[in-house]
Design an enzyme around this catalytic site. Structure first.
Site, short mmCIF file in Angstrom:
data_model
loop_
_atom_site.label_atom_id
_atom_site.label_comp_id
_atom_site.label_asym_id
_atom_site.label_seq_id
_atom_site.Cartn_x
_atom_site.Cartn_y
_atom_site.Cartn_z
N VAL A 26 0.83 -1.21 0.00
CA VAL A 26 0.00 0.00 0.00
C VAL A 26 0.86 1.26 0.00
O VAL A 26 0.61 2.21 -0.75
CB VAL A 26 -0.96 -0.01 1.21
CG1 VAL A 26 -1.72 1.31 1.30
CG2 VAL A 26 -1.94 -1.18 1.09
N ASN A 110 14.44 -9.43 2.64
CA ASN A 110 14.10 -10.23 1.46
C ASN A 110 15.32 -10.77 0.74
O ASN A 110 15.19 -11.42 -0.31
CB ASN A 110 13.30 -9.40 0.45
CG ASN A 110 12.04 -8.82 1.05
OD1 ASN A 110 11.88 -7.61 1.14
ND2 ASN A 110 11.13 -9.68 1.49
N ARG A 138 12.56 -6.80 -8.38
CA ARG A 138 13.25 -7.52 -7.31
C ARG A 138 13.84 -8.84 -7.80
O ARG A 138 14.82 -9.34 -7.24
CB ARG A 138 12.32 -7.75 -6.13
CG ARG A 138 11.74 -6.46 -5.56
CD ARG A 138 11.73 -6.43 -4.05
NE ARG A 138 13.06 -6.51 -3.47
CZ ARG A 138 13.30 -6.52 -2.17
NH1 ARG A 138 12.29 -6.44 -1.32
NH2 ARG A 138 14.53 -6.60 -1.70
N GLU A 174 10.42 -15.17 -0.84
CA GLU A 174 10.66 -13.77 -0.45
C GLU A 174 11.64 -13.66 0.72
O GLU A 174 11.75 -12.61 1.36
CB GLU A 174 9.33 -13.10 -0.09
CG GLU A 174 8.34 -13.08 -1.25
CD GLU A 174 8.63 -12.00 -2.27
OE1 GLU A 174 8.85 -10.85 -1.87
OE2 GLU A 174 8.61 -12.30 -3.48
N HIS A 250 3.92 -9.38 3.17
CA HIS A 250 4.85 -10.30 3.81
C HIS A 250 4.38 -10.55 5.25
O HIS A 250 3.72 -9.69 5.85
CB HIS A 250 6.27 -9.74 3.87
CG HIS A 250 6.95 -9.65 2.54
ND1 HIS A 250 7.71 -8.56 2.16
CD2 HIS A 250 6.99 -10.51 1.51
CE1 HIS A 250 8.19 -8.76 0.95
NE2 HIS A 250 7.77 -9.93 0.53
N CYS A 371 12.10 -4.65 7.63
CA CYS A 371 12.47 -4.83 6.23
C CYS A 371 13.94 -4.52 6.00
O CYS A 371 14.58 -5.10 5.12
CB CYS A 371 11.63 -3.93 5.33
SG CYS A 371 9.91 -4.44 5.13
#
Length: 448
Positions: A26, A110, A138, A174, A250, A371
């Site tokens: 988002v 990740n 990615r 991921e 995630h 993250c």
């Protein structure tokens, strides 16, 4: 022998921009096309690293990737000199140029899945680079990620590296964003917790309807096999499809774990009671006492959790046995979330303190404290075998802040990505960075 959980934070790259590339994230989509500040982003990340180091936690740094990725653009048919490749991509396919410039490698949760030596069959620390094949920007990271991790953890006596899983939807992986480890002590055998969003082959598992489920059960199982984990040391759990459809791309956006503790939202998982019972039983066999903290939806909604990134936090163990929660400034800005955190820390429970960090540049692109770090559990011998150039110290912090001030722009828009000078700036900066961090040749422009 003493063991540690070392946080290797991703250093934000010079092309940090708001491309809005991550469907299902988002924050990434809502801030698309805004101008970014790469210098501020990198300094904010470095400030967090220094603060945790000064609190007594082991802290390392993971370098950014080469961007723009000219080689990736060449594979898509753009030819000529490097400058011509960028010029033609900007003219004919700007979205591809934006994707090739993404600084998303900053979110090193990740980068890979890591299993410590206490859990693995051969007694080595195992790394599997994540294929990240759900998103093109990615999916081009893992070759450099593998070289980077190989340069940081080079001693084959202590470290084992696996290539990314096949880059197909059935094995979407991921990395550590969907992986947590529970243990009584970092140096003792524990339970590795793999969270998946869907199964590629078993239709009994429901799937989200709006946003993609990026991690498959089959990918998690493959990583566990590669790392030589025992069945008694693994628990698989499915993420609630309805929260994926609310922007929880995630598991680390809706849950975080450390030591013997899982901190999670009431709506995070399917079959939650069964999962908690399995974690408790398996950790008990390892001598641990599994504990969980459930955040009720009546106090914090999923929407508030996503907006504030309450769960994309770092849960850290302190010497006295209590836990510290590292959260982004957005948690303090959300009245319901902040009220919950105040009641949590005043209750005398497991989490005794909350520390707030300003990570606005990363947050606007959809990545919080969790993250930005890859957790690696290491004993003293293994820590001594890590490339010392990537371990954070006060002199390294000072050097890196000076490096950022020297090489990074303080404003970057989409149009700036078409400037061939940006490529030269980035390569000059990264070549200097590999010398600072003692990485050797890890970037394509240094190898080819």
């Amino acid at each position: 022998m003493k063991s540690y959980e070392v946080n290797f934070d991703g250093l934000v790259g010079p092309t940090h921009n708001y491309g809005g590339l991550s469907y299902g994230n988002v924050a990434s989509q809502s801030n698309s096309q805004q101008s970014s500040n790469p210098r501020e982003a990198a300094l904010q990340g470095l400030a967090k690293m220094k603060a945790l180091m000064e609190m007594g936690f082991q802290q390392g740094v993971l370098a950014p990737q080469e961007r723009p990725d000219v080689a990736a653009l060449r594979r898509l048919g753009f030819a000529g000199s490097d400058a011509q490749v960028i010029e033609r991509a900007a003219k004919d396919a700007m979205p591809l140029l934006v994707a090739s410039c993404s600084a998303s490698s900053m979110w090193v949760a990740n980068a890979a899945t890591v299993s410590p030596s206490a859990d693995t069959r051969d007694g080595r620390v195992h790394f599997t680079a994540a294929n990240l094949n759900c998103k093109y920007h990615r999916s081009i990271e893992h070759p450099t990620t593998s070289r980077m991790l190989g340069a940081m953890f080079a001693d084959q006596k202590h470290f084992a590296h696996h290539a990314a899983l096949p880059a197909v939807a059935q094995f979407g992986d991921e990395g550590a964003a969907n992986h947590t480890r529970f243990c009584r002590d970092y140096g003792q055998a524990g339970v590795e917790f793999f969270v998946f969003g869907r199964s590629a082959f078993d239709t009994r598992y429901p799937a989200p309807q709006k946003y993609p489920a990026r991690q498959t059960l089959e990918a998690s199982q493959a990583v566990a096999r590669l790392h030589g984990l025992s069945d008694d040391g693994v628990v698989y759990a499915q993420q609630n499809p309805s929260v994926i459809d609310q922007g929880v791309f995630h598991n680390d956006v809706i849950a975080v774990g450390n030591g013997e503790v899982l901190f999670y939202h009431e709506d995070a998982f399917l079959e939650t009671d069964k999962m908690l019972a399995e974690l408790q039983a398996k950790l008990g066999k390892c001598g641990g006492n599994f504990q969980s903290i459930c955040v009720p939806r009546s106090q914090v909604s999923v929407e508030d959790a996503v907006r504030s990134y309450l769960f994309n936090s770092q849960l850290l163990s302190r010497a006295d046995g209590s836990m510290l929660l590292i959260v982004p400034e957005e948690c303090r800005g959300n009245e319901r979330v902040w009220q919950y955190l105040q009641s949590l820390t005043s209750s005398g429970g497991l989490i005794r303190e909350v520390k707030v960090f300003d990570l606005k540049q990363s947050m606007q692109n959809g990545g919080g404290p969790a993250c930005l770090r890859l957790r690696v559990a290491l004993n003293q011998t293994e820590l001594a075998a890590v490339n010392p150039g990537v371990i954070m110290t006060v002199p390294l912090y000072d050097t890196l802040t000076q490096w950022v001030d020297k090489h990074y722009r303080d404003r970057l828009s989409e149009n700036d990505l078409a400037d061939p000078q940006l490529l030269l700036e980035c390569r000059t900066a990264l070549d200097e960075l590999t010398q600072i961090l003692k990485l050797g040749a890890v970037y394509p422009f240094q190898i080819n």
